[in-house]
Design a protein around this motif. Structure first.
Motif, PDB file in Angstrom:
ATOM      1  N   ALA A 109     -21.880  45.063 -96.358  1.00  0.00           N
ATOM      2  CA  ALA A 109     -23.368  44.972 -95.906  1.00  0.00           C
ATOM      3  C   ALA A 109     -23.970  45.058 -97.001  1.00  0.00           C
ATOM      4  O   ALA A 109     -25.557  44.361 -96.725  1.00  0.00           O
ATOM      5  CB  ALA A 109     -23.587  46.041 -94.966  1.00  0.00           C
ATOM      6  N   ALA A 110     -23.666  45.254 -98.216  1.00  0.00           N
ATOM      7  CA  ALA A 110     -24.647  45.328 -99.245  1.00  0.00           C
ATOM      8  C   ALA A 110     -24.592  44.101-100.153  1.00  0.00           C
ATOM      9  O   ALA A 110     -25.541  43.914-101.102  1.00  0.00           O
ATOM     10  CB  ALA A 110     -24.627  46.671-100.137  1.00  0.00           C
ATOM     11  N   LEU A 111     -24.017  43.173 -99.758  1.00  0.00           N
ATOM     12  CA  LEU A 111     -23.734  42.160-100.744  1.00  0.00           C
ATOM     13  C   LEU A 111     -24.770  40.844-100.220  1.00  0.00           C
ATOM     14  O   LEU A 111     -25.158  40.652 -99.298  1.00  0.00           O
ATOM     15  CB  LEU A 111     -22.320  41.117-100.362  1.00  0.00           C
ATOM     16  CG  LEU A 111     -21.958  40.152-101.189  1.00  0.00           C
ATOM     17  CD1 LEU A 111     -21.649  40.508-102.504  1.00  0.00           C
ATOM     18  CD2 LEU A 111     -20.795  39.221-100.639  1.00  0.00           C
ATOM     19  N   ALA A 230     -23.835  36.678-110.076  1.00  0.00           N
ATOM     20  CA  ALA A 230     -23.595  35.666-109.156  1.00  0.00           C
ATOM     21  C   ALA A 230     -22.384  35.217-108.980  1.00  0.00           C
ATOM     22  O   ALA A 230     -21.745  34.990-107.890  1.00  0.00           O
ATOM     23  CB  ALA A 230     -24.676  34.632-109.918  1.00  0.00           C
ATOM     24  N   VAL A 231     -21.437  35.160-110.215  1.00  0.00           N
ATOM     25  CA  VAL A 231     -20.164  34.570-109.783  1.00  0.00           C
ATOM     26  C   VAL A 231     -19.360  35.608-108.966  1.00  0.00           C
ATOM     27  O   VAL A 231     -18.578  35.499-108.163  1.00  0.00           O
ATOM     28  CB  VAL A 231     -19.291  34.514-111.375  1.00  0.00           C
ATOM     29  CG1 VAL A 231     -17.927  34.635-111.073  1.00  0.00           C
ATOM     30  CG2 VAL A 231     -19.917  33.500-111.877  1.00  0.00           C
ATOM     31  N   THR A 232     -19.617  36.925-109.209  1.00  0.00           N
ATOM     32  CA  THR A 232     -19.129  38.258-108.281  1.00  0.00           C
ATOM     33  C   THR A 232     -19.515  38.021-106.945  1.00  0.00           C
ATOM     34  O   THR A 232     -18.534  37.973-105.814  1.00  0.00           O
ATOM     35  CB  THR A 232     -19.433  39.618-108.782  1.00  0.00           C
ATOM     36  OG1 THR A 232     -19.048  39.619-110.325  1.00  0.00           O
ATOM     37  CG2 THR A 232     -19.005  40.707-108.260  1.00  0.00           C
ATOM     38  N   VAL A 233     -20.832  37.630-106.630  1.00  0.00           N
ATOM     39  CA  VAL A 233     -21.039  37.664-105.536  1.00  0.00           C
ATOM     40  C   VAL A 233     -20.566  36.363-104.544  1.00  0.00           C
ATOM     41  O   VAL A 233     -20.089  36.438-103.488  1.00  0.00           O
ATOM     42  CB  VAL A 233     -22.615  37.529-105.217  1.00  0.00           C
ATOM     43  CG1 VAL A 233     -23.093  36.864-103.897  1.00  0.00           C
ATOM     44  CG2 VAL A 233     -23.358  38.836-105.663  1.00  0.00           C
ATOM     45  N   ALA A 234     -20.453  35.331-105.336  1.00  0.00           N
ATOM     46  CA  ALA A 234     -19.671  34.088-104.850  1.00  0.00           C
ATOM     47  C   ALA A 234     -18.314  34.296-104.447  1.00  0.00           C
ATOM     48  O   ALA A 234     -17.800  33.955-103.355  1.00  0.00           O
ATOM     49  CB  ALA A 234     -19.746  32.945-105.718  1.00  0.00           C
ATOM     50  N   LEU A 235     -17.564  34.950-105.345  1.00  0.00           N
ATOM     51  CA  LEU A 235     -16.144  35.251-105.178  1.00  0.00           C
ATOM     52  C   LEU A 235     -16.039  36.286-103.882  1.00  0.00           C
ATOM     53  O   LEU A 235     -15.122  35.992-103.105  1.00  0.00           O
ATOM     54  CB  LEU A 235     -15.490  35.730-106.572  1.00  0.00           C
ATOM     55  CG  LEU A 235     -15.302  34.917-107.336  1.00  0.00           C
ATOM     56  CD1 LEU A 235     -15.019  35.679-108.604  1.00  0.00           C
ATOM     57  CD2 LEU A 235     -14.049  33.975-107.369  1.00  0.00           C
ATOM     58  N   ARG A 237     -18.149  36.558-101.285  1.00  0.00           N
ATOM     59  CA  ARG A 237     -18.512  36.047-100.167  1.00  0.00           C
ATOM     60  C   ARG A 237     -17.172  35.213 -99.789  1.00  0.00           C
ATOM     61  O   ARG A 237     -16.937  35.128 -98.471  1.00  0.00           O
ATOM     62  CB  ARG A 237     -19.629  34.992-100.404  1.00  0.00           C
ATOM     63  CG  ARG A 237     -20.022  34.630 -99.190  1.00  0.00           C
ATOM     64  CD  ARG A 237     -20.350  35.389 -97.861  1.00  0.00           C
ATOM     65  NE  ARG A 237     -21.276  36.383 -98.191  1.00  0.00           N
ATOM     66  CZ  ARG A 237     -21.546  37.282 -97.409  1.00  0.00           C
ATOM     67  NH1 ARG A 237     -20.836  37.581 -96.456  1.00  0.00           N
ATOM     68  NH2 ARG A 237     -22.395  38.279 -97.820  1.00  0.00           N
ATOM     69  N   ARG A 238     -16.606  34.585-100.639  1.00  0.00           N
ATOM     70  CA  ARG A 238     -15.560  33.494-100.161  1.00  0.00           C
ATOM     71  C   ARG A 238     -14.371  34.622 -99.747  1.00  0.00           C
ATOM     72  O   ARG A 238     -13.562  34.154 -98.637  1.00  0.00           O
ATOM     73  CB  ARG A 238     -14.948  32.871-101.307  1.00  0.00           C
ATOM     74  CG  ARG A 238     -13.491  32.069-101.108  1.00  0.00           C
ATOM     75  CD  ARG A 238     -13.589  31.213-100.213  1.00  0.00           C
ATOM     76  NE  ARG A 238     -14.452  30.240-100.204  1.00  0.00           N
ATOM     77  CZ  ARG A 238     -13.919  28.968-100.815  1.00  0.00           C
ATOM     78  NH1 ARG A 238     -12.874  28.813-100.994  1.00  0.00           N
ATOM     79  NH2 ARG A 238     -14.936  27.905-100.804  1.00  0.00           N
ATOM     80  N   ALA A 261     -22.947  47.440-109.195  1.00  0.00           N
ATOM     81  CA  ALA A 261     -23.605  48.266-108.083  1.00  0.00           C
ATOM     82  C   ALA A 261     -24.949  47.358-107.649  1.00  0.00           C
ATOM     83  O   ALA A 261     -25.165  47.755-106.411  1.00  0.00           O
ATOM     84  CB  ALA A 261     -24.164  49.535-108.912  1.00  0.00           C
ATOM     85  N   ARG A 262     -25.619  46.635-108.320  1.00  0.00           N
ATOM     86  CA  ARG A 262     -26.742  45.652-107.687  1.00  0.00           C
ATOM     87  C   ARG A 262     -26.413  44.973-106.952  1.00  0.00           C
ATOM     88  O   ARG A 262     -27.118  44.420-106.085  1.00  0.00           O
ATOM     89  CB  ARG A 262     -27.551  45.505-109.006  1.00  0.00           C
ATOM     90  CG  ARG A 262     -28.307  46.373-109.794  1.00  0.00           C
ATOM     91  CD  ARG A 262     -29.374  45.693-110.667  1.00  0.00           C
ATOM     92  NE  ARG A 262     -28.524  44.915-111.678  1.00  0.00           N
ATOM     93  CZ  ARG A 262     -28.520  45.259-112.972  1.00  0.00           C
ATOM     94  NH1 ARG A 262     -28.549  46.625-113.350  1.00  0.00           N
ATOM     95  NH2 ARG A 262     -27.941  44.604-113.846  1.00  0.00           N
ATOM     96  N   VAL A 263     -25.015  44.536-106.746  1.00  0.00           N
ATOM     97  CA  VAL A 263     -24.624  43.398-105.681  1.00  0.00           C
ATOM     98  C   VAL A 263     -23.605  44.180-104.611  1.00  0.00           C
ATOM     99  O   VAL A 263     -22.896  43.278-104.072  1.00  0.00           O
ATOM    100  CB  VAL A 263     -24.026  42.290-106.506  1.00  0.00           C
ATOM    101  CG1 VAL A 263     -24.995  41.515-107.349  1.00  0.00           C
ATOM    102  CG2 VAL A 263     -22.909  42.627-107.347  1.00  0.00           C
TER     103      VAL A 263
END
Length: 281
Positions: A109-111, A230-235, A237-238, A261-263
């Motif tokens: 929920a925090a992504l 950003a790379v962490t978020v994209a991975l 999400r996939r 922690a920020r993502v």
């Protein structure tokens, strides 16, 4: 430790034990399991034996190190400290240095949305594409340069250093990466500037409904721009879109942990990584 955290850590422990078994065979030494790869490729670690009645002893650690030296393998050990706290002093007494890394799990929920993290495009690599070998080589070159200058400090190494670090991937390793990618067991990503090419990258490994994000690195010259995040978020999400329930990672330091922690990642424990000459934290 709450029951929820214990249950979560048990799922991570099952992941660690299951991950190597498709390409490596286990050898048991008392309270430890050493995973020995069958054929060429990345070497695996030794870990506390899953379900062992007693924690690993100093004799177990010494026996595994002797076997690793015999096989020409890195003397590498990994474990979740919260589940096997007895191993930390044992490893140190056996002559190993131990990195204690924040172990973090995603709160879906925090992504955040990727657009809120960076304007640089992030691309999930397609294992079926003709460009996959070159893309994978670039991701690994970014990791070589990024981890060669650990931390979050901005440095001089940029695209030229990345290009100098490019190495052709061996056919067997490429075949493994491609087959695992096609099966949804491995995902790679690159953050790419139209002018400068790949600036950050990372990958994820999946076992069942649990996946670990690893190898996230940014070229030192491109740091402090949110690219690793950003790379962490994209991975992540996939992985969520593909049905993964638990996404986790180990941060190299407390400073790096703040980025995650920020993502949406929160610390749930400590991952220990031990080897001769490793940095102790």
């Amino acid at each position: 430790m709450t029951d929820d955290i214990r249950s979560l850590l048990d799922r991570l422990e099952h992941f660690y034990d299951a991950l190597p078994r498709d390409v490596a065979h286990p050898e048991e030494y008392g309270g430890l399991t050493l995973f020995v790869r069958d054929g060429a490729g990345w070497s695996f670690y030794a870990r506390p034996r899953h379900g062992a009645p007693e924690p690993p002893s100093a004799a177990d650690v010494l026996a595994v190190r002797e076997r690793q030296r015999e096989l020409g393998l890195p003397e590498a050990f990994e474990w979740v400290h919260d589940l096997t706290p007895e191993l930390l002093p044992v490893a140190r007494s056996a002559g190993l240095s131990v990195l204690q890394a924040p172990l973090m799990v995603l709160d879906p929920a925090a992504l955040p949305d990727l657009a809120a993290v960076t304007k640089v495009p992030v691309r999930i690599l397609d294992p079926a594409a003709e460009t996959f070998p070159a893309d994978l080589a670039v991701r690994r070159a970014v990791a070589t340069v990024g981890f060669g200058a650990a931390g979050t400090t901005v440095g001089d190494a940029g695209p030229a250093a990345r290009d100098a670090a490019l190495v052709e991937i061996a056919p067997a390793m490429l075949a493994e990466e491609r087959s695992r990618g096609l099966a949804g067991l491995r995902v790679s990503a690159l953050a790419e500037s139209p002018e400068r090419g790949a600036l950050a990258g990372g990958m994820a490994m999946r076992v069942g409904d649990v996946a670990e994000i690893a190898g996230v690195a940014t070229l030192p010259a491109a740091r402090r721009r949110g690219l690793g995040a950003a790379v962490t978020v994209a991975l992540a999400r996939r992985l969520l879109d593909d049905g993964v329930e638990v996404v986790f990672l180990s941060a190299a330091s407390d400073d790096v942990a703040q980025v995650y922690a920020r993502v949406g990642f929160r610390r749930v424990g400590t991952a220990c990584i031990a080897e001769p000459g490793a940095v102790t934290a």
